[in-house]
Write an enzyme that holds these catalytic residues in place. Sequence first.
Site, PDB file in Angstrom:
ATOM      1  N   GLU A 106       0.562  -0.921   0.188  1.00  0.00           N
ATOM      2  CA  GLU A 106       0.343   0.107   0.144  1.00  0.00           C
ATOM      3  C   GLU A 106       0.763   1.055   0.277  1.00  0.00           C
ATOM      4  OE1 GLU A 106      -4.483  -1.750   1.788  1.00  0.00           O
ATOM      5  OE2 GLU A 106      -3.024  -0.681   2.989  1.00  0.00           O
ATOM      6  N   CYS A 119       3.888   8.534   0.584  1.00  0.00           N
ATOM      7  CA  CYS A 119       4.050   7.788   2.255  1.00  0.00           C
ATOM      8  C   CYS A 119       4.685   5.831   1.278  1.00  0.00           C
ATOM      9  CB  CYS A 119       3.310   7.246   2.919  1.00  0.00           C
ATOM     10  SG  CYS A 119       3.666   6.193   4.260  1.00  0.00           S
ATOM     11  N   CYS A 126       6.472  -6.491   7.512  1.00  0.00           N
ATOM     12  CA  CYS A 126       7.042  -6.378   8.144  1.00  0.00           C
ATOM     13  C   CYS A 126       7.503  -6.924   8.884  1.00  0.00           C
ATOM     14  CB  CYS A 126       6.815  -5.316   8.737  1.00  0.00           C
ATOM     15  SG  CYS A 126       8.198  -4.373   9.650  1.00  0.00           S
ATOM     16  N   CYS A 130       6.085  -4.362  15.920  1.00  0.00           N
ATOM     17  CA  CYS A 130       6.158  -3.582  17.040  1.00  0.00           C
ATOM     18  C   CYS A 130       4.544  -3.839  16.913  1.00  0.00           C
ATOM     19  CB  CYS A 130       6.057  -2.403  16.213  1.00  0.00           C
ATOM     20  SG  CYS A 130       7.948  -2.120  16.231  1.00  0.00           S
ATOM     21  N   CYS A 133       1.646  -2.106  16.103  1.00  0.00           N
ATOM     22  CA  CYS A 133       1.454  -1.673  14.418  1.00  0.00           C
ATOM     23  C   CYS A 133       0.775  -2.458  13.818  1.00  0.00           C
ATOM     24  CB  CYS A 133       2.799  -1.430  13.607  1.00  0.00           C
ATOM     25  SG  CYS A 133       2.967  -0.529  12.169  1.00  0.00           S
ATOM     26  N   CYS A 349      -1.606   6.371  10.143  1.00  0.00           N
ATOM     27  CA  CYS A 349       0.172   5.981  10.194  1.00  0.00           C
ATOM     28  C   CYS A 349      -0.139   4.705  11.383  1.00  0.00           C
ATOM     29  CB  CYS A 349       0.939   6.677  11.342  1.00  0.00           C
ATOM     30  SG  CYS A 349       2.219   6.499  11.738  1.00  0.00           S
TER      31      CYS A 349
END
Length: 375
Positions: A106, A119, A126, A130, A133, A349
């Site tokens: 994305e 962005c 990933c 975290c 997230c 975010c």
Amino acid sequence: MKSVPEPVNFQPVNPKRVNLLDYDRKGLAAFFVDLGEKPFRATQLLKWIYQEGVEDFDLMTNISKSLRVWLNEHCYLATPEIVIEQIASDGTRKWALQTSCGNRIETVFIPEEGRGTLCVSSQIGCALACTFCSTAQQGFNRNLTTAEIIGQVIVAQKRLGTTKKITNVVMMGMGEPLLNFDNVVAAMNLMMDDFTFGLSKRRVTISTSGVVPAMYRLTQACDVSLAVSLHAVTDELRDELVPINKKYPLKMLMEACRDNAKIAPRRTVTFEYVMLDGINDSMEDARGLIKLLKTVPSKLNLIPFNPFPNNAYRCSSKDVINRFKTVLNDAGIITTVRKTRGEDIDAACGQLVGQVEDKSRRHLKLKVVGSESAA
């Protein structure tokens, strides 16, 4: 949400064909020198691709016919393909892009007065975990190629047309950019090249969760703005929120930040700090931030937590965030609160998820943990 009919990018029949979007100018010059050509061929090709929008080698008329024939036989140009476009009520746009391996990433465009920020993702999923997230919960598939990274800028600008311009790029999409160092640096070099997008080094930002050895490499390899995902002022809490802290704790991280700030006069490091209700938003946390940041020329960006399914965190209240900000500003630390954009299309975010074939098996581990918690 709407599907976007885009022409399918040409894919090579010969797997040995080279995607020339994988090279920055230095790499492309070396490529042509190896062919016995002059290095300036790299500049010619970059101008055709990035400034003229020409993707057909046959139309690159200042390149010799024999070289164009060779390029058609051995090279190609391909970017990820837009398959879904969403436009938020505030004008933010999010694109789901199909990669060659079938996974989706994305990319988000945020329009503001006098600027347009893109962005960009660096990985499919990933490799970090975290806890606040959404991307991290999907697991990890692979690093994106340079072509897939710079391709996001190409397809976004093409889709936006001449009415909206990309003025800033932030490597804050899916993935940890510094775990895909070489491809990310090559893509950022392309973003800043005068013969491509010509972005200022102050308008290209790389965000990291704290991969300390790569931070030192970045200082030597590429002069771009640095943002660090901090989110806690003690190793104990940061180990929980940002697990890479167990390998590179705060003392090591802050030393790397100080080193980066020495690159140029008035250089600052931006620290990102997600506001989690009852977790990291106390006045004691604020005082800890003041102590932690006092030795680093810095700016602090407070990020209201953006919720996603199956997550127990809550965003700090506006009053708490404003009080937190005031304490830091009064201590001389430039502190802002990031305005949440694109929340109604999950483009804010920490909300980017794409479509990831997880090779880390993290999604299975999370199911086990969830089942144990329920029991």
